[in-house]
Scaffold this active site. Structure first.
Site, mmCIF file in Angstrom:
data_model
loop_
_atom_site.group_PDB
_atom_site.id
_atom_site.type_symbol
_atom_site.label_atom_id
_atom_site.label_comp_id
_atom_site.label_asym_id
_atom_site.label_seq_id
_atom_site.Cartn_x
_atom_site.Cartn_y
_atom_site.Cartn_z
ATOM 1 N N ASP A 263 0.971 -1.080 -0.009
ATOM 2 C CA ASP A 263 -0.111 0.058 0.016
ATOM 3 C C ASP A 263 1.011 1.103 -0.158
ATOM 4 O O ASP A 263 2.303 0.851 0.163
ATOM 5 C CB ASP A 263 -0.980 0.023 1.261
ATOM 6 C CG ASP A 263 -2.061 0.928 1.024
ATOM 7 O OD1 ASP A 263 -1.940 1.861 0.045
ATOM 8 O OD2 ASP A 263 -3.205 0.650 1.670
HETATM 9 C C1 NOJ Z 1 -3.955 4.055 0.164
HETATM 10 C C2 NOJ Z 1 -5.355 3.051 0.112
HETATM 11 O O1 NOJ Z 1 -5.080 2.287 1.536
HETATM 12 C C3 NOJ Z 1 -5.329 1.925 -0.917
HETATM 13 O O2 NOJ Z 1 -6.794 1.314 -0.735
HETATM 14 C C4 NOJ Z 1 -5.304 2.668 -2.250
HETATM 15 O O3 NOJ Z 1 -5.414 1.531 -3.134
HETATM 16 C C5 NOJ Z 1 -3.781 3.141 -2.237
HETATM 17 N N1 NOJ Z 1 -3.772 4.229 -1.219
HETATM 18 C C6 NOJ Z 1 -3.610 3.815 -3.784
HETATM 19 O O4 NOJ Z 1 -4.342 4.812 -3.829
#
Ligand code: NOJ
Length: 710
Positions: A263
């Site tokens: 993430d």
């Molecule tokens: C943070 C989020 O937790 C995740 O769900 C998302 O896909 C990513 N950022 C990318 O934007």
């Protein structure tokens, strides 16, 4: 390309080139080629290095991505195309109802169609990978991200995961209109302690396997191409550097051979967690654990080369990760066509097509949950109606992760009612001022009160310690119900809210979630009876925050309190609220009453390897066709480890014609009876099982099935 061509390509790449394939940057890194400013400067990137990285996050639009792809393939020494990944969670330009609502449809075909429509729109805009589906089981409404999950139940989430992976990827992700899907957030991101986003999890091994891992496993079995790691720790280890989780469970046990992506800055955050010493240590730990792509931290960028050179990290681990990235690019057909479906012409043709808008409207009908109705609904166009509350004309009802949705197209409830019922006597008061609203409500046949949360109050990082409806909204319902007994409360929002007070004052309550771009048209259809609501709660609605986390599938205690009695001392119960939620998982009404026959089992006893069929006959006592979400629950009466009071093991959404009858059956095999035993192996133990075929998780319609055999 075939595998040996991919291997030859990998062999020809320098170490730096390989590391660059494992780095994902957001769009802000891509200014003029060669001018390094802003985030690229912070990452100490030089020359055209951002353009040589393997993938880009959060960018969409055919023109922009074609240009970017041209620059990136030109800069990359082997002209390897970049992957464009984005959060297309419940729609791209057209937003569909939020995922907790899609879960509430109990309709996997609908979930698949929504994913397919989202894939069509975003692939036309040049996107190759969506960071969806989010499959985290969430039982805590304090966690704002429960909006992004199908709900509280492992089985429901698993079925939705499979449907969405199919909807995004189809049978071949290379085909037009398809994008690669990414299941997230591995693992158990939906169980942060105290519902606070990004917090640690504290879950037992059984709970992890039995409740949290199942939907990811289902996504893997459905062929999902990527898995994203979670921010949280499990058993004190951040998921992104958790070797047991990523290599042991995900790759070895579940057999996942696609790309694992961190993430956002999750690799870097392990330094802040204090479990990695520095960025280089974080890079070594994450890559060794099995995380292929580093999304938006500079750990791989700054740490991997030195780690290989010092002998701390074996280059073969980098090769393995790069190979998976190359394979994904190849699966998407990017070596032949680096733009895939991205073209301005396709954007014009597909985005906001009539078909997609119709699906958005229908989706709202199947996802809204009618919780209570004393007969006030449906309304009639000859009635005099007031619609009050700021949310009745707010465009902020689309969802906080609808980052690409075109808000100018949002149809508010006011707009929907004005469009669909022009002949109707409806007054609108789009404000939460309770005193003025009650003036509007006086003398009307019915009043629709819009309460809840707008999209800015749910979603990532929007945790709440208290999920009660706001004071202003409780006052609004109180004031209006003081002057009009036909109060129809519409609850907007991305999480179960504490609506007990409003519920007690309303004649009807409709949970509409965040219905998306055109969803209010579907809500208007329900209100005026053009459509029959058929949603069922995918997350229980608690009385108050103190009940959280909550699920219908509570584990048996040694001191259960009989239902429907008051507080009993020394039993497992609360002094101030019932154990059960206000509305439980699976609950929801339609306009027609459906009568269930007693459950029939074709056999009362089965042996190992055999199956039984449980069935019911549904009779529609009403005057409207009704879509009914029939639910199969099983309770294991005695087992070597403590099991839930019941678990969802099947559901079917069937149309029961007005006045007609339909037979619905479920096959029960050992698979439906099994669980993780004392030794953490899946097993079905002989004995009695209660088989419930009911309208919701509270239904008592059941029969007993016995499993025999050693
Ligand atoms: C943070 C989020 O937790 C995740 O769900 C998302 O896909 C990513 N950022 C990318 O934007």
């Amino acid at each position: 390309m075939n595998n040996s061509e991919l291997s030859a390509l990998l062999k020809d790449m320098s170490l730096d080139e390989k590391i660059e394939q494992l780095i994902q940057l957001h769009g802000g890194f891509f200014g003029e080629v060669g001018t390094i400013t802003g985030p690229a400067a912070e990452f100490k990137m030089t020359g055209d290095q951002p353009y040589r990285t393997g993938s880009v996050l959060g960018e969409a639009g055919a023109k922009r991505l074609r240009e970017l792809q041209d620059k990136m393939t030109a800069a990359q020494p082997h002209h390897i195309p970049a992957l464009f990944m984005a959060d297309v969670i419940h729609g791209y330009k057209t937003a569909f109802p939020v995922p907790i609502a899609i879960g509430s449809s109990f309709n996997t075909e609908l979930a698949e169609k929504i994913a397919e429509a989202a894939a069509k729109e975003c692939s036309a805009a040049g996107v190759h990978v969506t960071f969806s589906p989010m499959v985290d089981v969430s039982r805590d409404a304090r966690w704002g991200r429960c909006m992004e999950s199908p709900g509280e139940d492992p089985y429901l989430n698993s079925e939705m995961a499979k449907a969405e992976v199919k909807g995004f990827q189809g049978d071949d992700v290379k085909k037009p209109g398809r994008v690669a899907a990414c299941a997230k957030h591995f693992a158990a991101y939906g169980a942060p302690v105290a519902g606070r986003d990004y917090n640690v999890t504290e879950i037992s091994e059984h709970t992890l396997y039995e409740d949290y891992l199942k939907p990811y496993r289902a996504a893997v079995e459905a062929g999902v191409k990527l898995v994203m790691t979670a921010f949280n720790t499990i058993d004190r280890k951040p998921c992104t550097t958790n070797k047991r989780l990523l290599r042991g469970i995900l790759r070895d046990d579940m057999g996942f051979d696609g790309v694992v992506i961190s993430d956002y800055n999750a690799v870097g955050e392990t330094v802040i967690h204090g479990s990695s010493y520095d960025k280089r240590d974080a890079a070594v730990k994450a890559l060794s654990a099995g995380c292929d792509i580093d999304m938006m931290s500079d750990c791989y960028l700054s740490g991997l080369r030195a780690a290989v050179q010092s002998g701390e990290l074996d280059e073969s681990l980098i090769d393995e990760a790069v190979m998976r990235v190359l394979k994904l690019k190849n699966d998407l057909g990017l070596f032949e066509n680096p733009y895939k479906d991205g073209s301005e012409e396709a954007e014009r043709e597909i985005i906001f097509s009539k078909e997609i808008q119709e699906l958005g409207r229908k989706a709202a009908v199947e996802t809204a949950v009618l919780l209570k109705n004393n007969g006030v609904l449906p309304l009639s166009i000859s009635q005099k109606i007031a619609v009050v509350g700021e949310l009745c004309d707010s465009p902020m009802i689309v969802g906080s992760w609808s980052i690409f949705a075109d808000r100018s197209r949002t149809v508010t409830l006011k707009k929907a009612l004005e469009t669909l019922c022009p002949e109707c006597d409806i007054k609108f008061f789009p404000s939460d001022n309770a005193d003025e609203a009650s003036e509007y409500a006086k003398g009307c046949d019915a009043v629709i009160v819009c309460v809840g949360e707008n999209e800015e109050h749910t979603g990532e990082s929007m945790s709440k310690a208290d999920i009660s409806l706001s004071e202003a909204h409780n006052r609004l319902v109180e004031a209006v119900s003081g002057v009009n007994k036909n109060v129809v409360t519409l609850v907007f929002g991305g999480r179960p809210l504490g609506i007990a007070r409003a519920d007690s004052l309303s004649a009807a309550v409709l949970e509409v979630w965040l219905p998306g771009t055109v969803g209010c048209l579907g809500i208007a259809d329900i209100l005026f009876g053009r459509e029959n609501p058929s949603g069922r709660l995918s997350m229980s609605l608690p009385y108050c925050s103190g009940q959280l986390p909550i699920t219908y599938a509570m584990y048996k205690t040694g001191r259960p309190k009989p239902e429907n009695t008051g507080f009993i001392r020394y039993m497992s119960n609360y002094m101030d609220v019932p154990n059960r939620p206000l509305y439980s998982f699976g609950q929801g009404l339609g306009y027609s009453e459906i009568e269930y026959s007693a459950v029939r089992l074709d056999k009362d006893v089965i042996g190992r390897g055999e199956s039984a069929r449980a069935s019911v006959t549904l009779k529609n006592l009403g005057e409207r066709d009704q879509l009914e979400a029939v639910q199969l629950y099983i309770r294991d009466e005695k087992s070597s480890v403590v099991r839930p009071t019941r678990e969802l093991k099947g559901f079917k959404k069937v149309l029961v014609p007005a006045g007609g009858e339909v037979e619905v059956g479920f096959i029960i095999t050992e698979r439906e009876l099994e669980f993780y035993g004392e030794d953490m192996r899946l097993c079905a133990e002989p004995g009695d099982f209660k088989v419930f075929v009911t309208r919701d998780s509270l239904g008592e319609n059941c029969a007993t099935l016995r499993l025999e055999g050693g």
